[in-house]
Design a protein around this motif. Structure first.
Motif, short mmCIF file in Angstrom:
data_model
loop_
_atom_site.label_atom_id
_atom_site.label_comp_id
_atom_site.label_asym_id
_atom_site.label_seq_id
_atom_site.Cartn_x
_atom_site.Cartn_y
_atom_site.Cartn_z
N VAL A 648 50.91 39.33 22.57
CA VAL A 648 50.52 38.29 23.51
C VAL A 648 50.84 36.92 22.91
O VAL A 648 50.45 36.61 21.78
N ILE A 649 51.57 36.11 23.68
CA ILE A 649 51.89 34.73 23.32
C ILE A 649 51.27 33.85 24.39
O ILE A 649 51.80 33.74 25.50
N ALA A 650 50.12 33.24 24.10
CA ALA A 650 49.35 32.59 25.15
C ALA A 650 48.82 31.23 24.72
O ALA A 650 48.35 31.04 23.59
N CYS A 674 66.66 42.46 24.22
CA CYS A 674 65.97 43.57 24.88
C CYS A 674 64.54 43.80 24.40
O CYS A 674 63.97 44.87 24.62
N LEU A 675 63.94 42.80 23.77
CA LEU A 675 62.54 42.92 23.36
C LEU A 675 61.67 43.20 24.58
O LEU A 675 61.76 42.48 25.58
N SER A 676 60.79 44.17 24.48
CA SER A 676 60.08 44.65 25.66
C SER A 676 58.58 44.75 25.44
O SER A 676 58.11 45.04 24.34
N GLY A 677 57.83 44.49 26.54
CA GLY A 677 56.40 44.71 26.54
C GLY A 677 55.58 43.55 26.04
O GLY A 677 54.42 43.73 25.65
N VAL A 678 56.12 42.32 26.08
CA VAL A 678 55.44 41.15 25.56
C VAL A 678 54.89 40.31 26.72
O VAL A 678 55.57 40.11 27.72
N ASP A 679 53.67 39.81 26.56
CA ASP A 679 53.07 38.90 27.55
C ASP A 679 53.23 37.46 27.07
O ASP A 679 52.84 37.12 25.95
N VAL A 680 53.79 36.62 27.92
CA VAL A 680 53.98 35.19 27.64
C VAL A 680 53.23 34.43 28.73
O VAL A 680 53.69 34.33 29.87
N HIS A 702 56.04 40.15 30.62
CA HIS A 702 55.30 39.47 31.68
C HIS A 702 55.19 37.98 31.33
O HIS A 702 54.47 37.61 30.39
N ILE A 703 55.90 37.17 32.07
CA ILE A 703 56.02 35.74 31.81
C ILE A 703 55.33 35.03 32.97
O ILE A 703 55.90 34.90 34.07
N THR A 704 54.10 34.58 32.75
CA THR A 704 53.29 34.08 33.86
C THR A 704 52.53 32.82 33.47
O THR A 704 52.07 32.67 32.34
N GLY A 705 52.39 31.93 34.43
CA GLY A 705 51.51 30.79 34.29
C GLY A 705 51.91 29.78 33.23
O GLY A 705 51.06 29.05 32.71
N THR A 782 59.81 43.79 34.28
CA THR A 782 59.56 42.41 33.82
C THR A 782 59.13 41.55 35.00
O THR A 782 59.62 41.70 36.13
N THR A 783 58.21 40.64 34.76
CA THR A 783 57.74 39.72 35.80
C THR A 783 57.92 38.28 35.33
O THR A 783 57.76 37.96 34.16
N PHE A 784 58.23 37.42 36.29
CA PHE A 784 58.29 35.98 36.07
C PHE A 784 57.62 35.35 37.29
O PHE A 784 58.22 35.25 38.36
#
Length: 854
Positions: A648-650, A674-680, A702-705, A782-784
C-alpha cells in the motif's frame, strides 16, 4: 573488569532512584499513570535530535524531551523509571564502578556487568545504561547479543543522557594543527594546481593515527554495495575527493525550444551539427531549419505529437521531412521526450546530436562525446592533459543509462586522440552524451573542501574549508558496523550519535523486539542502518551523509506471508548515497509486513523508497528533491513481480522532482515492468517533471483518489508484458521470469491462494499464458478511478491502449481551478469547498499529518 557479587547486588537492588533514570515511553515499558508529565514544551526552537530534561509529577521519575528528527519542534515530555542503572562517561577516571558518582570509562565494562545482570535475572523495569556526553572511539564493533538481552517488561536500554551528546565513533579525531603548508619539498608539489598551492595543506596520515587508509573500489549499480576507503570529515560534514568538473561547476546553457536559433553539437553521420534558425512552430515549440544543407539536403528539427493504434506519442525529430514521423528515405535522428536532449540515430545515421556544448560542465558533470568501445570514449577539451602522472584516478558516471552508475578506475589517457580508457567495463557499455566526472586527482584539488590521499606516500592533502583550524576533524577507520545488535531481543537504543565509519553505522541482525529511537546516523561509508528481524521499531532517526542508502529493513517470509513487522517512522533521511547513486534509496523495504510511515526523505541522486515483497505500508511520507541525478526512475519504486500483492502506497506527499541528466525523465510513483497487486491511494503528487504515476502494465493494481498537480503526465501506462518481445521471459533465473518468481512463493497454495485468488488464477504454464487470444499478460484487474488532476501537461498517456484492459477507469477529472487553500503562500492543503471534492470517491489528503510527527 571483574563483576563482584557485591557490585551485582548493588546494581540489582537499585534502592535509590538516580536523577538520570529518564526514558521515553515505549511499547516494552510504559510509565505508570502517576508519572504523567506536566511539562510539554513544544514551541522552543531545537535542532538535530537535541534532548533535555523536563518535569514529571512522580518524584521518583524524571522526564525528557527529544527534538523531532526534522528539527521542527520538541516532542512532549515522557517519564519512566528503570529497575537498575549503570553509567558510562568517556571522560571518567579509570576504575569506576558504574555508579553515577563513579561511571565506567569504557562501554565494554558496562557490557560485562549487563551480561552478568542478565544471567542473574533483571529486575522489573529492566536495566538502563546511561551514556554521558562525549566521544566513544571504537576500533571494533560494539555488539549487543543474546547474552546482553532483556525480556518482556525488563528491557536492556542503552541511551544518552538528556542534554548531552554521546557519540559512538568509527574514526579518529585529528588535530588540524598537524596539517602543514605545502612547500616545494612536498612530494606532490608539482602536481598541485598553481593557483591552489598557497592554500593546500598536507599531513602524514600515519601520524594522524590511520595505518591503513583502504583502497577505492568499484561500486555503484555495477557492483555490490561496498565500504568506502578512509574519508575526511570536518565538523560533521564530509569533504569531497578532488574532482573535475567541480560539483558546483555549471557552464552548460539551458535549451529554449522557442529560441530564434539553436546549435546542434556532436560528431554525426551525416554531419547535422551547426546552427539552426526557427522557421515556424509545431506542438507548442519551434520548428528549426539548418542554416546550411547537408549533402544537398535540408535538415529540420521539430517536435511531433501523434496517435498510433490508439496510443499517443511525442518525440523530437531531426530529419529531412518537413513534419510528421520521418520517412525512410534519408538518415534521421530522434528523441522520445518533451524536452530537447541527446538524440539517437536511425535509418543509417550514426552519432549523437546534442544541444549543449559537450565541452561545457553540466551541474558538475562532463559529457561523453562519442563511445569508442565498451571501455573507451572520446572527451571534449584538454583537461585530462593535466592527469598524465596521476597514479590512481577514478571515474564515476552514468555510462549508458542515467539509472545505472558505476565507479571505475582510469586506465589510460590518449591526449592525441582525446580518449579515456577505463580499467573495467562499466556494465551496460558507454553512450555519447552521458555524464561522468573524474576524481581522486591531486591535480584537481582546486577549491576549499576538497582533499586527496596519495597512497604511495600516505600524505593527505586538503584545501581547508572555512573554520578548519578550530574544527573537529575526523578520519574514518572502522570497516565493520559501529553498533551491532545480533540475534538479540528486548533491547532499546536511544539518543546516540553514530558516525564516521567506512561501512554501515548500525546493524540489527536477526533480532526480535528491538527499539531504536532518536539516533543520529551520519557519515558512514555504506548504509546508515541495516536491519533484519521481527518487531523491530526505528523511530525518530536522523540519517544523512551515508555513502550508499539510508536505511534497509527486512523481515518475515514471503511463502508463508509471515510478517516481519519492521518499521521506520518519524525519521528524517537526507543527503544519502554520496558514493553509490542508483538503487541505494533512503529506505529499502523487503520481505513481508514492513511499515514506512511519517518520514521526511529529501536531497538524493536516486529513489527515496524501493521495495520488494508483500504487505508493506508506505504512508504519509514527505518526499522531495530526490532523483536529482537520475532518469527513468521513481521516488517510490518497485518492479518485475506479478506477486507484489498487499503493498500500500497511501497519502504520501511527493513533490519537486527534477533531474539534471539526460534520459526519460523522473517520476513520482513507479510501478515498473508488470508489477502487480499494489494499491496507490490518496497521494498528492506536485511539481513532478516526468510522470506522476508510471504504471508498467501490471495486473490488479488499484490507483485511486490521487491528486496530481503541476506535473508532466498524470498517469503513464502501457501493456508491456504483452507488447514487448519475449516479455515475460521464460529463461530460468531471469529477472523477467515473472512466473518463476510466483512459483517460488507457492502462489496457488495457501495462504496465497485464499488471500489473492486473482493472483492464483494466473496459469502455472507459460504455454497457456502466451496462448493467442488470452489476456494474462495484459493489465487486467487494474483500476484507475477517482483521481484528480490540475495543471498536468497530459492527464493520461495510454500506451498500447492499456486502459481498455483495466477493470475501472471511472470518475477521473481534470480541474479548471486550483484545488489548494493558498498555493501562492505554499499552503497545499485542499480547499474543503474546492472542486476536487465533487469527484465521486475522492477523499481529503491530510497534509498536516504527512511527514515527521511526534
Amino acid at each position: 573488569m571483574v563483576v563482584t557479587p557485591m557490585l551485582l547486588a548493588l546494581l540489582l537492588a537499585c534502592a535509590e532512584p538516580d536523577p538520570k533514570q529518564i526514558v521515553t515511553d515505549s511499547a516494552l515499558d510504559t510509565a505508570p499513570e502517576d508519572s504523567a508529565p506536566t511539562d510539554t514544551e513544544t514551541s522552543d526552537a531545537c535542532s538535530e535530535l537535541a534532548t533535555r530534561s523536563c518535569a514529571c509529577d512522580d518524584a521518583a521519575s524524571e522526564g525528557s524531551q527529544r527534538c523531532l528528527a526534522d528539527s521542527s519542534a520538541w516532542g512532549s515530555c515522557s517519564c519512566q523509571t528503570y529497575g537498575a542503572a549503570l553509567h558510562v562517561d568517556p571522560d571518567a577516571a579509570a576504575g569506576g564502578d558504574g555508579s553515577a558518582a563513579a561511571p565506567f570509562l569504557r562501554l565494554e565494562d558496562a557490557l560485562t556487568v549487563v551480561e552478568a545482570a542478565v544471567a542473574a535475572g533483571l529486575p522489573e523495569g529492566g536495566l538502563v545504561v546511561w551514556l554521558g556526553g562525549g566521544t566513544y572511539a571504537l576500533t571494533s564493533s560494539f555488539a549487543l547479543t543474546a547474552a546482553s538481552s532483556g525480556s518482556a517488561g525488563k528491557p536492556v536500554v542503552w541511551r544518552g543522557v538528556p542534554g548531552e551528546v554521546a557519540k559512538l565513533v568509527g574514526g579518529v579525531n585529528v588535530d588540524p594543527a598537524q596539517f602543514m603548508a605545502l612547500t616545494e619539498a612536498t612530494p606532490g608539489y608539482a602536481r598541485v594546481d598553481v593557483a591552489a598551492r598557497s592554500s593546500v595543506r598536507v599531513a602524514d596520515l600515519g601520524a594522524l593515527g590511520v595505518a591503513d587508509p583502504g583502497a577505492l573500489v568499484r561500486r555503484g549499480f555495477c557492483a555490490n554495495s561496498a565500504n568506502s576507503a578512509a574519508e575526511l570529515y570536518v565538523d560533521g560534514s564530509p569533504l569531497r575527493l578532488a574532482r573535475w568538473p567541480d560539483a558546483d561547476e555549471n557552464t552548460a546553457t539551458i535549451v529554449d525550444p522557442m529560441a530564434a536559433t539553436l546549435t546542434v553539437y556532436g560528431s554525426t553521420t551525416p554531419d547535422v551539427s551547426g546552427s539552426y534558425t526557427k522557421v515556424g512552430e509545431n506542438d507548442g515549440v519551434g520548428v528549426y531549419a539548418r542554416d546550411a544543407l547537408v549533402d544537398g539536403l535540408q535538415y529540420r528539427l521539430y517536435r511531433n505529437y501523434w496517435e498510433y493504434n490508439g496510443s499517443w506519442y511525442r518525440a523530437w525529430f531531426l530529419t529531412t521531412n518537413t513534419s510528421g514521423y520521418p520517412g525512410s528515405t534519408n538518415p534521421w535522428f530522434y528523441l522520445y521526450s518533451d524536452d530537447l536532449g541527446s538524440m539517437s540515430a536511425s535509418n543509417g545515421a550514426s552519432g549523437t546530436p546534442s544541444f549543449s556544448d559537450l565541452a561545457s560542465a553540466n551541474h558538475g558533470f562532463a559529457s561523453i562525446v562519442a563511445a569508442v568501445d565498451d571501455r573507451s570514449f572520446v572527451y571534449a577539451g584538454d583537461r585530462p592533459n593535466r592527469w598524465a602522472t596521476a597514479p590512481d584516478a577514478w571515474l564515476h558516471g552514468m555510462w549508458k543509462y542515467s539509472w545505472a552508475d558505476c565507479h571505475v578506475p582510469l586506465a589510460a589517457i590518449d591526449t592525441a586522440a582525446t580518449t579515456l580508457t577505463l580499467g573495467d567495463s562499466p556494465g551496460y557499455g558507454i553512450a555519447a552524451g552521458q555524464a561522468f566526472y573524474a576524481y581522486n586527482l591531486l591535480e584537481e584539488l582546486t577549491q576549499p573542501g576538497e582533499w586527496y590521499l596519495d597512497r604511495a606516500t600516505n600524505l593527505l592533502y586538503v584545501w581547508p574549508p572555512e573554520g578548519f583550524d578550530t574544527a573537529q576533524v575526523q578520519v574514518s577507520v572502522l570497516s565493520d558496523p559501529v553498533l551491532v545488535v545480533s540475534k538479540a531481543h528486548d533491547i532499546q537504543v536511544q539518543d546516540l550519535t553514530i558516525e564516521a565509519a567506512r561501512g554501515d553505522l548500525l546493524k540489527v541482525d536477526e533480532s526480535v523486539d528491538v527499539q531504536i529511537e532518536g539516533l543520529r546516523l551520519r557519515n558512514g561509508g555504506r548504509y546508515g542502518a541495516m536491519v533484519t528481524g521481527t518487531n523491530v521499531a526505528l523511530d525518530g532517526l536522523l540519517v544523512y551523509g551515508t555513502g550508499a542508502g539510508g536505511v534497509s529493513i527486512s523481515g518475515g517470509e514471503r511463502r508463508s506471508l509471515t510478517r516481519g513487522n519492521v518499521s521506520i517512522s518519524n525519521s528524517a533521511i537526507h543527503d544519502f548515497a554520496r558514493w553509490e547513486w542508483t538503487y541505494r534509496p533512503g529506505v529499502y523495504a523487503t520481505g513481508v509486513g514492513q511499515t514506512v510511515a511519517n518520514n521526511a526523505i529529501w536531497s538524493a541522486p536516486h529513489s527515496a523508497i524501493l521495495f520488494s515483497g508483500n504487505d508493506h505500508s508506505f504512508t504519509r511520507n514527505d518526499i522531495h528533491d530526490v532523483l536529482q541525478y537520475s532518469s527513468d526512475a521513481g521516488a517510490i519504486y518497485s518492479g518485475r513481480d506479478w506477486g507484489a500483492r498487499g503493498n500500500v502506497i497511501a497519502q504520501n506527499f511527493i513533490h519537486d522532482l527534477s533531474t539534471v541528466l539526460p534520459g526519460y525523465g523522473v517520476h513520482g510513483i513507479y510501478l515498473d515492468d508488470c508489477l502487480s497487486g499494489v494499491d496507490v491511494t490518496g497521494n498528492l503528487l506536485y511539481g513532478i517533471t516526468g510522470n506522476a504515476i508510471q504504471h508498467g502494465g501490471g495486473r490488479d493494481d488499484h490507483i485511486t483518489g490521487n491528486l496530481v498537480a503541476r506535473s508532466g503526465v498524470g498517469l503513464a501506462t502501457d501493456a508491456r508484458c504483452a507488447t514487448w518481445a519475449n516479455t515475460p521471459s521464460t529463461a530460468a533465473g531471469s529477472s523477467w521470469n515473472l512466473l518463476e518468481k510466483l512459483e517460488a512463493q507457492g502462489y496457488q497454495q495457501e495462504p496465497w491462494a485464499s488471500r489473492w485468488p486473482e493472483c492464483a488464477a494466473i496459469p502455472d504454464d507459460y504455454d497457456v499464458i502466451f496462448e493467442a487470444g488470452t489476456l494474462w499478460r495484459y493489465p487486467e484487474g487494474t483500476t484507475f478511478s477517482s483521481n484528480v488532476a490540475w495543471e498536468a501537461e497530459t492527464w493520461i498517456d495510454d500506451g498500447d491502449n492499456a486502459t481498455t484492459y483495466f477493470a475501472d477507469t471511472s470518475n477521473n477529472q481534470t480541474l479548471d481551478a486550483s484545488p489548494f487553500v493558498d498555493e501562492a503562500a505554499g499552503d497545499l492543503r485542499l480547499d474543503p469547498v474546492g472542486a476536487a471534492f465533487s469527484v465521486p470517491g475522492f477523499e481529503d489528503i491530510p497534509l498536516d499529518l504527512i511527514g515527521v510527527q511526534e
